[in-house]
Motif scaffolding. Structure first.
Motif, short mmCIF file in Angstrom:
data_model
loop_
_atom_site.label_atom_id
_atom_site.label_comp_id
_atom_site.label_asym_id
_atom_site.label_seq_id
_atom_site.Cartn_x
_atom_site.Cartn_y
_atom_site.Cartn_z
N ALA A 143 0.88 -1.27 -0.23
CA ALA A 143 0.00 0.11 -0.03
C ALA A 143 1.00 1.26 0.12
O ALA A 143 0.43 2.33 -0.74
CB ALA A 143 -0.81 0.03 1.16
N ARG A 144 1.96 0.97 0.67
CA ARG A 144 2.94 2.32 0.97
C ARG A 144 3.42 2.46 -0.61
O ARG A 144 3.64 3.68 -1.20
CB ARG A 144 3.84 2.04 1.83
CG ARG A 144 4.88 3.27 1.81
CD ARG A 144 5.89 3.06 2.93
NE ARG A 144 5.35 3.06 4.23
CZ ARG A 144 5.39 1.91 5.11
NH1 ARG A 144 5.55 0.64 4.31
NH2 ARG A 144 4.68 1.93 6.26
N TYR A 145 4.04 1.26 -1.28
CA TYR A 145 4.53 1.46 -2.58
C TYR A 145 3.45 2.07 -3.73
O TYR A 145 3.69 2.89 -4.46
CB TYR A 145 5.11 0.28 -2.92
CG TYR A 145 5.40 0.06 -4.58
CD1 TYR A 145 6.60 0.59 -4.75
CD2 TYR A 145 4.70 -0.65 -5.34
CE1 TYR A 145 7.02 0.55 -6.38
CE2 TYR A 145 4.92 -0.42 -6.69
CZ TYR A 145 6.38 -0.03 -7.23
OH TYR A 145 6.80 -0.16 -8.46
N THR A 146 2.03 1.83 -3.54
CA THR A 146 1.13 2.13 -4.33
C THR A 146 0.96 3.56 -4.08
O THR A 146 1.00 4.19 -5.14
CB THR A 146 -0.21 1.20 -4.09
OG1 THR A 146 0.05 -0.09 -4.02
CG2 THR A 146 -1.38 1.74 -4.95
N GLN A 164 -4.52 9.82 -5.55
CA GLN A 164 -3.75 9.83 -4.21
C GLN A 164 -4.30 9.94 -2.98
O GLN A 164 -3.91 9.27 -2.02
CB GLN A 164 -3.07 11.27 -4.54
CG GLN A 164 -2.14 11.39 -3.45
CD GLN A 164 -1.24 12.70 -3.62
OE1 GLN A 164 -1.36 13.68 -4.33
NE2 GLN A 164 -0.26 12.93 -2.82
N GLN A 165 -5.71 10.51 -2.97
CA GLN A 165 -6.16 10.65 -1.54
C GLN A 165 -6.80 9.28 -1.27
O GLN A 165 -6.69 8.61 -0.29
CB GLN A 165 -7.63 11.61 -1.53
CG GLN A 165 -6.95 12.89 -1.84
CD GLN A 165 -8.02 14.06 -2.09
OE1 GLN A 165 -9.24 13.56 -2.33
NE2 GLN A 165 -7.74 15.17 -1.83
N ARG A 166 -7.28 8.35 -2.24
CA ARG A 166 -7.83 7.18 -2.09
C ARG A 166 -6.63 6.11 -1.61
O ARG A 166 -6.53 5.22 -0.84
CB ARG A 166 -8.17 6.38 -3.32
CG ARG A 166 -9.70 7.02 -3.62
CD ARG A 166 -10.36 6.70 -4.82
NE ARG A 166 -10.72 5.33 -4.47
CZ ARG A 166 -11.49 4.49 -5.38
NH1 ARG A 166 -11.49 4.90 -6.72
NH2 ARG A 166 -11.70 3.09 -5.16
N ALA A 167 -5.31 6.18 -2.35
CA ALA A 167 -4.23 5.74 -1.85
C ALA A 167 -3.87 5.79 -0.53
O ALA A 167 -3.05 5.01 0.14
CB ALA A 167 -2.98 5.67 -2.90
N LEU A 171 -3.44 3.19 2.55
CA LEU A 171 -2.31 3.13 3.28
C LEU A 171 -2.57 3.19 5.06
O LEU A 171 -2.23 2.35 5.59
CB LEU A 171 -1.31 3.99 2.96
CG LEU A 171 0.06 3.97 3.76
CD1 LEU A 171 0.72 2.77 3.89
CD2 LEU A 171 1.16 5.31 3.32
N ALA A 172 -3.43 4.16 5.12
CA ALA A 172 -3.74 4.32 6.55
C ALA A 172 -4.60 2.98 7.01
O ALA A 172 -4.44 2.55 8.29
CB ALA A 172 -4.58 5.65 6.70
N ARG A 173 -5.47 2.47 6.25
CA ARG A 173 -6.16 1.32 6.48
C ARG A 173 -5.51 -0.13 6.75
O ARG A 173 -5.66 -0.76 7.66
CB ARG A 173 -7.40 1.15 5.46
CG ARG A 173 -8.13 -0.15 6.03
CD ARG A 173 -9.45 -0.46 4.70
NE ARG A 173 -10.05 0.64 4.39
CZ ARG A 173 -10.03 1.51 3.30
NH1 ARG A 173 -9.06 0.97 2.45
NH2 ARG A 173 -10.60 2.55 2.98
N ALA A 174 -4.30 -0.06 5.72
CA ALA A 174 -3.48 -1.11 6.15
C ALA A 174 -2.44 -1.04 7.27
O ALA A 174 -2.29 -2.19 7.90
CB ALA A 174 -2.44 -1.19 4.83
N ARG A 175 -2.12 0.16 7.58
CA ARG A 175 -1.67 0.29 9.12
C ARG A 175 -2.52 0.02 10.23
O ARG A 175 -1.95 -0.63 11.20
CB ARG A 175 -1.24 1.90 9.09
CG ARG A 175 0.07 2.16 8.15
CD ARG A 175 0.37 3.76 8.34
NE ARG A 175 1.29 4.19 7.37
CZ ARG A 175 1.58 5.43 7.14
NH1 ARG A 175 0.66 6.42 7.52
NH2 ARG A 175 2.52 5.97 6.36
N LEU A 176 -3.61 0.45 9.98
CA LEU A 176 -4.43 0.03 11.11
C LEU A 176 -4.78 -1.45 11.26
O LEU A 176 -4.85 -2.02 12.39
CB LEU A 176 -5.91 0.83 10.77
CG LEU A 176 -7.06 0.23 11.59
CD1 LEU A 176 -6.89 0.68 13.40
CD2 LEU A 176 -8.32 0.96 11.37
#
Length: 412
Positions: A143-146, A164-167, A171-176
């Motif tokens: 997700a960070r690479y994306t 960019q906002q969706r990405a 990324l925030a969701r993946a961290r959660l």
């Protein structure tokens, strides 16, 4: 169940063998049986006692009036009495107490199997959660690479700003999800440590290869093994205990013989005489007939309970085997036929997005499909291990040994 060990786990990791050892050494439910056996040993000592001897003294014809005033005509009798047990009651009591001890020992074995299965299941929970955390961290890295790739395209004007906002949100969701998985893992570690009474676990990981899964034995071989397991032996021991109870009740139908012997001193004539007597209850056998018939009925009831329990255990074993075989099939299919093409597809979609041929949505969708497949693989492997633990609990034998039995039966 034996979990294959790996060398990539830090020193603060716990092995399944250590978890089992700690649990067996500290489980209060198992230590309880020690006191039960001590209580039964006390019953055995009591059952081994012969009827007690009773000493008695009797004084007659004293402190009366007239001819028997004072103590000049007193008769003093010293006696010794007891009971002669008939009907083999002593050995029946000892046999009943001994049967209680054997039944308690088998119940301890059954409870031990239940506890071992539970500690194994909790261990597998942690092991699977570790694999899930790794998958979630891989998803976070992707997700960070994306996000970085999308940002470059947005800054170059090749993609709309909302991508960019969706990405960024993805990324925030993946961290959660990583943080949630880590928190869940700690809770699972706590649950595992509670099995041996540890409230502040000193280990942070468990060792093992989640995907090292032995094949399942045949249902026929498992049925054969089940017949020798403590789960059915407990009914056999109950039947032996009830047989001892019936014999004890039958022995009670035989009346005991009470005897008395002593010496009597007659002051009035200054003489001494011996006295003796015996007694036996009449029709005592008929009074115990109802209890005897009751115990015989319970004996027949236990046989029916054993047959019912056997059928129920067969069903549990069959269902556990079906679930495990389905899980093994899922693991094999996901590893060999689903995840590899998804990995290739993700690489192709990623390159196509960078080249402007695919949309961000197609890239994210393919990435999510791969993550879902990895999670399904972990859950299927977890299911296979846990149903294997259920099978081992029912049969009281490791799956590896059951596979040997299954192979031997096929070649006979």
């Amino acid at each position: 169940m034996v979990i294959a060990q790996t060398n990539s786990i830090p020193n603060s990791a716990l092995t399944l063998q250590s978890a089992i050892k700690l649990t067996l050494a500290n489980a209060p439910e198992l230590h309880e049986f020690t006191f039960k056996q001590q209580a039964i040993e006390g019953d055995i000592k009591t059952a081994s006692l012969k009827p007690e001897l009773i000493a008695g003294i009797e004084v007659e014809n004293f402190l009366g009036t007239g001819e028997v005033s004072g103590i000049k005509d007193t008769e003093l009798t010293l006696t010794l009495s007891s009971v002669i047990e008939l009907g083999n009651k002593l050995s029946s009591r000892k046999a009943f107490a001994s049967a209680q001890s054997q039944a308690a020992e088998v119940r301890k074995q059954v409870r031990t199997l239940d506890i071992l299965a539970e500690v194994t299941r909790r261990y597998i929970d942690v092991l699977a959660q570790q694999a899930l955390i790794k998958a979630q961290k891989d998803a976070e890295s992707l997700a960070r690479y994306t996000y970085q790739a999308v940002t470059k395209r947005v800054e170059a004007g090749a993609s709309p700003a909302f991508e960019q906002q969706r990405a960024e949100a993805a990324l925030a969701r993946a961290r959660l999800e990583v943080l949630t998985a880590l928190q869940t893992k700690q809770g699972m570690i706590n649950s595992l440590a509670i099995m041996w009474g540890e409230q502040n676990p000193t280990f942070t990981n468990v060792e093992g290869d989640l995907f090292a899964l032995p094949p399942s034995p045949s249902l026929t071989s498992l049925f054969t093994i089940l017949l020798e397991s403590p789960n059915l032996d407990v009914y056999a021991q109950d039947a032996r205990l009830q047989t001892a109870q019936v014999r004890l009740t039958q022995a009670a139908k035989q009346s005991d013989l009470s005897w008395t012997a002593g010496i009597r001193r007659i002051n009035g004539i200054d003489e001494t005489a011996f006295v003796a007597g015996v007694s036996m209850p009449l029709f005592a056998g008929n009074r115990n007939l109802g209890e005897y018939e009751k115990q015989r009925a319970i004996q027949g009831q236990l046989e029916q309970q054993k047959q019912s329990a056997t059928q129920n255990l067969y069903h549990q074993l069959n269902m556990a085997l079906i679930a495990r075989n389905n899980a093994l099939l899922n693991v094999q299919t996901l590893k060999n036929a689903i995840i590899p093409p998804l990995v290739d597809a993700l690489s192709l979609v990623e390159q196509a997005y960078i080249n402007g041929r695919f949309s961000y949505l197609e890239w994210v969708s393919t990435r999510q499909e791969l993550l879902n497949a990895k999670q399904a693989l972990i859950q299927s492997a977890k299911q296979a291990h846990q149903r294997g633990a259920d099978i081992e609990s029912l049969t009281a034998q490791p799956l590896a040994d059951a596979n040997v039995t299954s192979f031997s039966s096929k070649n006979q």
